[in-house]
Design a protein around this motif. Structure first.
Motif, short mmCIF file in Angstrom:
data_model
loop_
_atom_site.label_atom_id
_atom_site.label_comp_id
_atom_site.label_asym_id
_atom_site.label_seq_id
_atom_site.Cartn_x
_atom_site.Cartn_y
_atom_site.Cartn_z
N ILE A 173 0.75 -1.15 0.03
CA ILE A 173 0.14 -0.04 0.04
C ILE A 173 0.86 1.37 0.06
O ILE A 173 0.70 2.30 -0.75
N ALA A 174 1.91 1.37 0.72
CA ALA A 174 2.97 2.50 0.91
C ALA A 174 3.53 2.70 -0.72
O ALA A 174 3.69 3.81 -1.00
N LYS A 175 3.70 1.78 -1.16
CA LYS A 175 4.32 2.01 -2.72
C LYS A 175 3.16 2.33 -3.72
O LYS A 175 3.64 3.44 -4.52
N VAL A 176 2.06 1.83 -3.47
CA VAL A 176 1.05 2.21 -4.46
C VAL A 176 0.89 3.92 -4.12
O VAL A 176 0.63 4.48 -5.01
N LEU A 177 0.60 4.15 -2.84
CA LEU A 177 0.57 5.65 -2.47
C LEU A 177 1.66 6.62 -2.83
O LEU A 177 1.25 7.74 -3.26
#
Length: 372
Positions: A17-21
């Motif tokens: 999720i952090a990479k997507v954000l």
């Protein structure tokens, strides 16, 4: 009996999720993880508190109540940061930031690295967190050049500690590239190059050797140059530059396939070749066998025309000696050369009137005619 090996757990689909954000331009990965821990991110209507979660395109993600925008192609800008602006999204002291002075038509961007409040010059901006992370990696080893004005007139030997690497407050700085450009009254201009970005590195290093920096301008960052940009000026870098020079595909956020190592590329299957003659090479008829290359009389590998002539001459000489002790006349050379002249008769005069070797006195060929 040995226990059966447990099957490996299947790798979760999607990405962290952090990479997507980060790729969506919300924040860097580290900042996105902090936002998750603060409860500012929801997935499918549920607030999450840990970045250890993979999401796919089917998941609904909201940040502070706003839906996550679709990912756009990665973009990069060159920006001339003026002196007196803070390089951060917000400042606890209420000072103006870089992002307060950007053009209104620019999307939400992040800075690549930082410049101090009192420093000016080239600052890279991007809308893509993955590109930001790649540009900031120490492994790039990019040289960053600065024009530095200092108070005083130092000599070149006084700058040598900076070139050798200096320790400031127990922290060691890597060797810098330092050149003394010119003296201007009570000040001097230097060009300084370094490959690391520690906090206030140049100012602290200059203070360590007794010099004070009163102006600092970053003029390049790796392959990117400040050029003719004016303060607060912005210029976008073309997408093909990201592909060619950085090995970064703006559309996918990944390394272009042509630049990946062979082991990282997807396997390509080749159609099986049909049986039968090759379509590109004509087949030789069975009734017309290939001509074999000529071989020397002594056997061995095929000989060239010159090599065959020498081999035949040597063989003929040996056969003549074995039969009667007389050397046979050599055969004409291949290629249409002239045959050798007949040797003199026993009377001592040849057809040309010369003795053996061209003269009775034994001189070089072409001498006076010999006597009978």
């Amino acid at each position: 009996m040995t226990e059966q090996a447990k099957p490996k757990a299947a790798t979760p689909e999607g990405e962290r999720i952090a990479k997507v954000l980060s790729r969506a331009g919300v924040a860097s990965r580290r900042e996105a993880e902090r936002m998750i821990q603060l409860g500012e991110v929801s997935v499918n209507g549920k607030v999450i508190d840990s970045p250890a979660l993979n999401v796919t395109a089917k998941d609904r993600i909201t940040v502070r109540g706003e839906p996550l925008a679709a990912r756009e192609p990665a973009r990069l800008w060159l920006y001339y940061k003026p002196e007196g602006l803070v390089t951060s999204a917000s400042d606890e002291k209420g000072r103006d930031t870089v992002f307060d002075h950007l053009p209104e038509d620019l999307p939400r961007v992040m800075s690549v690295g930082r410049l101090d409040l009192n420093s000016e010059g080239l600052l890279l901006l991007t809308n893509d967190g993955e590109l930001k992370r790649r540009l900031e990696l120490p492994s790039t080893g990019w040289l960053r050049k600065y024009r530095v004005r200092i108070k005083g007139n130092p000599t070149d030997p006084e700058l040598e500690p900076l070139r050798a690497g200096i320790v400031v407050d127990g922290e060691r700085f890597q060797p810098m590239i330092v050149s003394l450009d010119r003296i201007q009254g009570a000040n001097a201009w230097l060009t300084v190059g370094l490959r690391e970005g520690k906090n206030r590195e140049i100012r602290r290093a200059m203070t360590q050797i007794g010099l004070t920096v009163n102006r600092l301008i970053r003029v390049s960052y790796g392959p990117f140059r400040l050029g003719d940009l004016e303060p607060n000026g912005v210029e976008e870098v073309k997408g093909r530059v990201l592909r060619d020079q950085l090995g970064f595909d703006p559309d996918t956020g990944e390394e272009p396939e042509a630049r990946r190592p062979a082991s990282a590329r997807p396997a390509r299957t080749r159609a099986p070749r049909e049986a039968g003659p090759s379509p590109t090479k004509p087949q030789r008829s069975a009734e017309a066998p290939a001509k074999a290359a000529p071989r020397s009389r002594t056997g061995g590998k095929p000989a060239s025309s010159k090599g065959a002539f020498l081999a035949q001459s040597a063989q003929g000489y040996l056969e003549g000696v074995a039969k009667g002790g007389k050397r046979p006349s050599p055969a004409a050379k291949p290629g249409g050369g002239k045959p050798s002249a007949p040797r003199p008769t026993s009377a001592g005069r040849g057809p040309s009137g010369t003795g053996p070797r061209g003269g009775a006195s034994g001189g070089p060929r072409g001498g006076k005619p010999g006597r009978g």
